[in-house]
Design a protein around this motif. Structure first.
Motif, PDB file in Angstrom:
ATOM      1  N   ALA A 514      15.022  -5.470  20.615  1.00  0.00           N
ATOM      2  CA  ALA A 514      14.302  -6.619  20.742  1.00  0.00           C
ATOM      3  C   ALA A 514      12.951  -6.195  20.834  1.00  0.00           C
ATOM      4  O   ALA A 514      11.908  -6.672  20.411  1.00  0.00           O
ATOM      5  CB  ALA A 514      14.910  -7.518  21.797  1.00  0.00           C
ATOM      6  N   LEU A 515      12.790  -5.417  21.819  1.00  0.00           N
ATOM      7  CA  LEU A 515      11.268  -4.803  22.428  1.00  0.00           C
ATOM      8  C   LEU A 515      10.426  -4.203  21.095  1.00  0.00           C
ATOM      9  O   LEU A 515       9.403  -4.341  21.036  1.00  0.00           O
ATOM     10  CB  LEU A 515      11.383  -3.633  23.416  1.00  0.00           C
ATOM     11  N   GLN A 516      11.422  -3.275  20.389  1.00  0.00           N
ATOM     12  CA  GLN A 516      10.558  -2.804  19.146  1.00  0.00           C
ATOM     13  C   GLN A 516      10.222  -3.698  18.159  1.00  0.00           C
ATOM     14  O   GLN A 516       9.219  -3.692  17.614  1.00  0.00           O
ATOM     15  CB  GLN A 516      11.603  -1.674  18.614  1.00  0.00           C
ATOM     16  N   ASP A 517      10.969  -4.733  18.144  1.00  0.00           N
ATOM     17  CA  ASP A 517      10.891  -6.040  16.912  1.00  0.00           C
ATOM     18  C   ASP A 517       9.623  -6.761  17.429  1.00  0.00           C
ATOM     19  O   ASP A 517       8.707  -6.928  16.616  1.00  0.00           O
ATOM     20  CB  ASP A 517      11.994  -6.668  16.697  1.00  0.00           C
ATOM     21  N   LEU A 518       9.458  -6.905  18.924  1.00  0.00           N
ATOM     22  CA  LEU A 518       8.401  -7.809  19.211  1.00  0.00           C
ATOM     23  C   LEU A 518       6.942  -6.947  19.233  1.00  0.00           C
ATOM     24  O   LEU A 518       6.089  -7.458  18.774  1.00  0.00           O
ATOM     25  CB  LEU A 518       8.759  -7.982  20.924  1.00  0.00           C
ATOM     26  N   ASP A 519       7.172  -5.525  19.691  1.00  0.00           N
ATOM     27  CA  ASP A 519       6.128  -4.786  19.359  1.00  0.00           C
ATOM     28  C   ASP A 519       5.457  -4.864  18.044  1.00  0.00           C
ATOM     29  O   ASP A 519       4.156  -4.955  17.804  1.00  0.00           O
ATOM     30  CB  ASP A 519       6.170  -3.510  19.947  1.00  0.00           C
ATOM     31  N   LYS A 520       6.405  -4.789  17.126  1.00  0.00           N
ATOM     32  CA  LYS A 520       5.769  -4.507  15.489  1.00  0.00           C
ATOM     33  C   LYS A 520       5.257  -5.738  15.074  1.00  0.00           C
ATOM     34  O   LYS A 520       4.072  -5.913  14.607  1.00  0.00           O
ATOM     35  CB  LYS A 520       7.205  -4.473  14.760  1.00  0.00           C
ATOM     36  N   ARG A 521       5.915  -7.102  15.610  1.00  0.00           N
ATOM     37  CA  ARG A 521       5.052  -8.264  15.281  1.00  0.00           C
ATOM     38  C   ARG A 521       3.818  -8.776  16.103  1.00  0.00           C
ATOM     39  O   ARG A 521       2.850  -9.242  15.357  1.00  0.00           O
ATOM     40  CB  ARG A 521       6.203  -9.484  15.212  1.00  0.00           C
ATOM     41  N   VAL A 522       3.829  -8.267  17.417  1.00  0.00           N
ATOM     42  CA  VAL A 522       2.692  -8.524  17.877  1.00  0.00           C
ATOM     43  C   VAL A 522       1.413  -7.696  17.519  1.00  0.00           C
ATOM     44  O   VAL A 522       0.344  -8.086  17.270  1.00  0.00           O
ATOM     45  CB  VAL A 522       2.908  -8.130  19.510  1.00  0.00           C
ATOM     46  N   ARG A 523       1.682  -6.409  17.144  1.00  0.00           N
ATOM     47  CA  ARG A 523       0.839  -5.436  16.416  1.00  0.00           C
ATOM     48  C   ARG A 523       0.277  -6.115  15.438  1.00  0.00           C
ATOM     49  O   ARG A 523      -0.956  -5.980  14.952  1.00  0.00           O
ATOM     50  CB  ARG A 523       1.329  -4.345  16.085  1.00  0.00           C
ATOM     51  N   ALA A 524       1.099  -6.577  14.373  1.00  0.00           N
ATOM     52  CA  ALA A 524       0.664  -7.247  13.301  1.00  0.00           C
ATOM     53  C   ALA A 524      -0.132  -8.449  13.411  1.00  0.00           C
ATOM     54  O   ALA A 524      -1.160  -8.703  12.854  1.00  0.00           O
ATOM     55  CB  ALA A 524       1.912  -7.445  12.556  1.00  0.00           C
ATOM     56  N   GLU A 525       0.090  -9.123  14.272  1.00  0.00           N
ATOM     57  CA  GLU A 525      -0.615 -10.550  14.615  1.00  0.00           C
ATOM     58  C   GLU A 525      -1.916 -10.297  15.303  1.00  0.00           C
ATOM     59  O   GLU A 525      -2.955 -10.761  14.857  1.00  0.00           O
ATOM     60  CB  GLU A 525       0.064 -11.366  15.975  1.00  0.00           C
ATOM     61  N   MET A 526      -2.003  -9.156  16.081  1.00  0.00           N
ATOM     62  CA  MET A 526      -3.415  -8.793  16.826  1.00  0.00           C
ATOM     63  C   MET A 526      -4.196  -8.219  15.531  1.00  0.00           C
ATOM     64  O   MET A 526      -5.223  -8.333  15.468  1.00  0.00           O
ATOM     65  CB  MET A 526      -3.118  -7.672  17.759  1.00  0.00           C
ATOM     66  N   ALA A 527      -3.585  -7.304  14.830  1.00  0.00           N
ATOM     67  CA  ALA A 527      -4.360  -6.733  13.701  1.00  0.00           C
ATOM     68  C   ALA A 527      -4.906  -7.939  12.711  1.00  0.00           C
ATOM     69  O   ALA A 527      -6.137  -7.540  12.382  1.00  0.00           O
ATOM     70  CB  ALA A 527      -3.518  -5.963  12.811  1.00  0.00           C
ATOM     71  N   ALA A 528      -4.095  -8.928  12.577  1.00  0.00           N
ATOM     72  CA  ALA A 528      -4.589 -10.001  11.550  1.00  0.00           C
ATOM     73  C   ALA A 528      -5.886 -10.514  12.348  1.00  0.00           C
ATOM     74  O   ALA A 528      -6.713 -10.959  11.650  1.00  0.00           O
ATOM     75  CB  ALA A 528      -3.548 -10.884  11.472  1.00  0.00           C
ATOM     76  N   MET A 529      -5.671 -10.953  13.662  1.00  0.00           N
ATOM     77  CA  MET A 529      -6.691 -11.427  14.580  1.00  0.00           C
ATOM     78  C   MET A 529      -8.131 -10.619  14.440  1.00  0.00           C
ATOM     79  O   MET A 529      -9.064 -11.265  14.166  1.00  0.00           O
ATOM     80  CB  MET A 529      -6.329 -11.888  16.055  1.00  0.00           C
ATOM     81  N   THR A 530      -7.842  -9.510  14.746  1.00  0.00           N
ATOM     82  CA  THR A 530      -8.972  -8.635  14.726  1.00  0.00           C
ATOM     83  C   THR A 530      -9.673  -8.510  13.383  1.00  0.00           C
ATOM     84  O   THR A 530     -10.876  -8.638  13.147  1.00  0.00           O
ATOM     85  CB  THR A 530      -8.580  -7.260  15.082  1.00  0.00           C
ATOM     86  N   GLY A 531      -8.637  -8.578  12.438  1.00  0.00           N
ATOM     87  CA  GLY A 531      -9.374  -8.845  11.074  1.00  0.00           C
ATOM     88  C   GLY A 531     -10.099  -9.827  10.638  1.00  0.00           C
ATOM     89  O   GLY A 531     -11.358  -9.646   9.910  1.00  0.00           O
ATOM     90  N   ALA A 532      -9.727 -10.803  11.203  1.00  0.00           N
ATOM     91  CA  ALA A 532     -10.391 -12.218  11.200  1.00  0.00           C
ATOM     92  C   ALA A 532     -11.731 -12.118  11.859  1.00  0.00           C
ATOM     93  O   ALA A 532     -12.792 -12.954  11.025  1.00  0.00           O
ATOM     94  CB  ALA A 532      -9.726 -13.249  11.374  1.00  0.00           C
ATOM     95  N   SER A 533     -11.882 -11.668  13.012  1.00  0.00           N
ATOM     96  CA  SER A 533     -13.158 -11.885  13.635  1.00  0.00           C
ATOM     97  C   SER A 533     -14.167 -11.046  13.401  1.00  0.00           C
ATOM     98  O   SER A 533     -14.235 -10.140  12.563  1.00  0.00           O
ATOM     99  CB  SER A 533     -12.997 -11.234  15.046  1.00  0.00           C
TER     100      SER A 533
END
Lengths: 533, 381
Positions: A514-533
């Protein structure tokens, strides 16, 4: 055995069967105990402190403590909601004065207040390949000691074999192997195969049989000191015991369920256990955790939302709701149907398809360590009686008293196949009396040493109602991956979502996934946000 | 060891009363159980709707008197002692742990809990189930609504899988085995009539089809509408009511004709509830006189009709059983009954009249009861 019809290949198969490898493999497969656990992953979780991510964890057991510990370090804001009065789940070490919250049968543990008088009522053993459990013991500083899981001086006892007499395991096993080896020797010696063996092969086989069974130079089994001497061995020469009757060995059942116990995946010696009680693992997590834990808080509703999860829980007569970005849920799957939720149908159906396990244990305080007078120090006696096993404490040797495990029932009786619910329906007093009576068939005067005891039928412990989730092959094939993976922002976790149900390692492995899965999606979310800003 | 109950910075956490809005509405909010009964919800679910995984039955919708009776059955060992009744064995110590006051209190708590209607989980032949159910309806009511006087609990509010398990338990002597468990014994005998598992599944599937479903409000509206339509035309395509001869104004029909294809409902006899429950059970005031009792009967029938989606205008046949009134020298109070009857039949709003018979009988199930009314109903299309 009609050796005339043996092919060489068949012979080799037979050797495997007799020596136990095949039998053991199949037995353990049938019990579902043969899965890889592997090495722990190197969790390198992205730190999210600035993103203010919130996580709610349902249940305060190994899986949620593990996740809270890791996420807290990665900057997540966590909260744990626990329905019962205590932290630890099925990691439960009972000592003087502890309350056992069995539904309808509350008990108080009456052991003397001494450091060595404790009972691991749930998780009790950590084998050397449960690397995740051992990893956390190491990093959290949990001191471990060796626990003699297997003790060849302990007994096997069956009411229907050897006149009900307890036999030292070493004697039974030496004789069983000796006779099997003698048969093998004879077959090889007579060259009774379809295809001849080379002389070299033949000679090695004969030597192997002699060594395996401790045969005499003529390939006959006449007893072995592996069974222990009848007398002597120090100031005068040791005298071998007479051998057991081979056909009586074959008629007994120990070779089916117990003889290869210490060679199975999880139970191969040595095992380990924390010094002073298994709950030291829990305490070690709590020393490090800042995450608030609310006890006596029963979850009433789990609603999955687009951006998070809403949890309604009931605490001290009031309802509360918390909303978090993610939810990790270790509530036993069999309770989910009773909790309000908006889970998709197949997800709910998967959770409802796990069955409740019915493990029960009894801990007995013995006024005297009488087993040590019988040269037993730690380890386990096996019996086909309903109590199943007697465990002798590996710690506290030569103290006056000790806590013995007086019954270990997992699902059903070995002898009668009766479900162990029969044990659950007894009152705590009846269970102790029952364990005492069956113990008397193994140790003379056993019940007279019992001062008090606690029984823990996990199938009816408050907020638990089971231990060892049952997965059939079909359910596993249909739902395991579905349940292991998150539904929206909700992760189902715990030993129940692993191939190692009822082991801490299963809980750790589930948490890791579960931790590995969460980390993967959070990384993706954060990357998307950074990309947008 | 623990950092206590420090509220973390980012969490939204408050008493739900203030912020439950995001949940699916107030009706969706599980009731907070009294502290000492929290443990009931562990197995029976947050809103007592039952949990098949633990074989815990639905308690919401269970009548308080039945809750009390079953808790007592567990305490006495009538339930939860048979080796094959594993779930009952789990329940028994919980019941034993309750003090006498607790039993009343728990029944009040159960009465207050509302939960969504049970789902149908059992397949069966509902038509066959309907036919088989006729023998059950005497005690459990025509619509499975239950009958306290006869000791038959409501069936439509229970989970179907639990009904099936219990019917099998009764049939196999796992339930109803105790000699002094009168109701259990009675039910055990009744379950034998069902025979095989298929029959049990059929009956349960039928009962499950009677269960109040989410769309029941709409169904009620439709039913109401159709009964209004029926009111407008005394003889419609399905039901023809032949009047009494000689222009009699007596408010019953000479005969009622129902064409094939109409759904016919045999409604069990309805007896009155207490007019004054606070009065002594053996006193006259408890049930009241014949008129009071008849009014009470019609009120109860109205409630049952509502569940069935029918009205008084759909009644095609009625049998009236009257017990002689001791205050009238043991003669039945026919006039008293008619005063109540004419409030429901032959009025401007409800002109439809059933074929009817009335009898004086020696006695009814409850002491002091003077009236029982049984009807046959033609379901409006």
């Amino acid at each position: 055995m009609n050796a005339k019809n043996l092919s060489r290949r068949r012979f080799l198969e037979l050797v495997g069967a007799a020596g136990g490898a095949t039998a053991v493999y199949q037995t353990s497969m049938a019990l579902g105990l043969m899965q890889e656990t592997g090495a722990p992953a190197n969790l390198d979780l992205l730190n999210v402190s600035r993103a203010k991510k919130t996580v709610v964890l349902l249940g305060a057991g190994i899986s949620t403590l593990n996740i809270a510990y890791e996420l807290e370090r990665a900057g997540y804001d966590c909260r744990i909601i626990e329905a019962s009065h205590r932290i630890g789940g099925r990691v439960l070490t009972l000592r003087s004065g502890d309350m056992v919250d069995e539904l309808g049968n509350k008990q108080i543990c009456r052991f003397d207040d001494e450091p060595h008088l404790y009972f691991n009522a749930g998780a009790a053993r950590i084998p050397g390949h449960h690397q995740r459990a051992l990893h956390y013991c190491k990093v959290l500083g949990v001191e471990l000691e060796i626990m003699a899981n297997d003790n060849r001086r302990a007994y096997t006892q069956e009411p229907d074999a050897f006149g009900g007499r307890p036999i030292q395991k070493r004697e039974y096993m030496a004789d069983a192997r000796g006779f099997m080896s003698e048969l093998v020797y004879k077959a090889v010696d007579k060259n009774a195969f379809d295809q001849p063996m080379s002389n070299e092969d033949r000679e090695r086989m004969l030597q192997f049989a002699i060594s395996f069974g401790d045969l005499d130079p003529n390939g006959l089994y006449k007893g072995s000191n592996r069974a222990g001497y009848a007398t002597g061995g120090f100031r005068k020469a040791g005298e071998l015991k007479g051998t057991l009757n081979f056909s009586e060995i074959l008629n007994s059942n120990f070779w089916r369920y117990g003889m290869h116990f210490a060679e199975t995946e999880d139970w191969a010696a040595p095992l380990m256990t924390p010094v002073g009680g298994m709950d030291n693992v829990v305490k070690a997590f709590l020393r490090k955790l800042r995450t608030p834990i609310t006890l006596n808080a029963q979850v009433q509703s789990i609603m999955l939302r687009d951006k998070g999860v809403d949890i309604v829980y009931n605490h001290k007569g009031k309802q509360h709701m918390i909303t978090a970005d993610y939810c990790f849920n270790s509530i036993p799957a069999h309770f989910i149907a009773g909790i309000h939720n908006n889970f998709p149908k197949d997800y709910a159906a998967g959770l409802a398809s796990l069955s409740r396990g019915h493990l029960s244990k009894i801990g007995l305080q013995m006024s005297k360590r009488f087993w040590e007078d019988e040269e037993i120090y730690g380890g386990i006696t096996s019996t086909s009686q309903e109590i199943g096993e007697i465990w002798y404490p590996s710690h506290g040797i030569f103290k006056q008293k000790g806590i013995v495990l007086g019954a270990y029932l997992f699902g059903f009786s070995r002898r009668t196949r009766a479900p162990s619910n029969f044990f659950e329906k007894m009152t705590p007093e009846e269970r102790i009396r029952f364990a005492g009576e069956q113990g008397n068939n193994i140790h003379k005067g056993y019940s007279s040493y019992i001062e008090n005891g606690v029984s823990i039928p996990w199938g009816r412990m408050n907020h638990m109602m089971g231990c060892g989730s049952g997965w059939t092959d079909e359910v596993r094939a249909q739902y395991f991956s579905r349940l292991q993976n998150p539904e929206g922002r909700h992760y189902m976790i715990g030993d129940q979502i692993s191939y190692h149900s009822s082991w801490q390692e299963g809980a750790f492995a589930s948490a890791e996934f579960a931790l590995q899965d969460l980390d993967k999606r959070v990384r993706a979310e954060m990357a998307a946000m950074t990309g947008a800003s | 060891m623990m950092s206590g109950l420090r509220l973390s910075r980012h969490f939204v956490d408050c008493a739900v009363l203030l912020c439950l809005a995001p949940l699916a509405g107030a009706a969706d909010k599980p009731l907070v159980p009294p502290e000492k009964f929290v443990y009931c919800t562990v197995c029976h679910g947050a809103d007592l709707k039952g949990n098949r995984n633990i074989e815990a039955p639905r308690l919401s919708g269970m009548e308080p008197w039945y809750v009390v009776r079953q808790l007592e059955a567990f305490t006495k060992g009538w339930r939860g002692t048979h080796d094959a009744d594993l779930a009952g064995i789990e329940m028994r110590p919980m019941a034993q742990a309750l003090a006498e006051n607790d039993i009343e209190e728990v029944s009040r708590y159960v009465r207050n809990v509302k939960s969504a209607a049970p789902e149908s989980t059992i397949d069966g032949d509902r038509n066959r189930g309907h036919a088989l159910y006729q023998s059950c309806s005497a005690c459990h009511g025509a619509g499975g609504e239950g009958n306290e006087v006869l000791g038959g609990p409501a069936l439509t509010t229970q989970n179907d899988w639990y009904l099936a398990t219990q019917l099998k338990n009764y049939r196999n002597n796992v339930r109803g085995h105790a000699a002094d468990d009168t109701y259990g014994q009675q039910m055990k005998a009744a379950a034998q009539l069902l025979g095989d598992d298929a029959a049990i599944m059929d009956v349960v599937a039928y009962l499950s089809s009677l269960q109040p479903k989410e769309e029941s409000q709409d169904m009620k509206k439709t039913a109401l509408l159709s009964s209004l339509l029926l009111t407008a035309s005394v003889a419609n395509a399905d039901v023809t009511r032949h009047p009494l001869p000689n222009n009699s104004t007596f408010p019953i029909a000479q005969a009622v004709e129902v064409t094939a294809g109409t759904t016919i409902i045999w409604h069990s006899g309805t007896v009155p509830g207490p007019a004054n429950p606070d009065a002594d059970r053996n006193s006259r005031e408890y049930y009241g006189d014949t008129e009071t009792q008849a009014l009470n009967v019609f009120k109860r029938m109205e409630a049952s009709f509502e569940k069935l989606g029918v009205g008084f205008g759909d009644v095609v046949k009625m049998q009236v059983f009257l017990v002689g009134d001791p205050e009238l020298g043991g003669k039945m109070d026919f006039d008293g009954f008619m005063k109540a009857y004419t409030k429901y039949f032959g009025t401007k709003e409800q002109p439809n009249l059933p074929a009817r018979s009335a009898f004086q009988i020696a006695g009814l199930a409850g002491d002091g009861m003077l009236v029982e009314v049984e009807v046959v109903i033609a379901r409006p299309k």
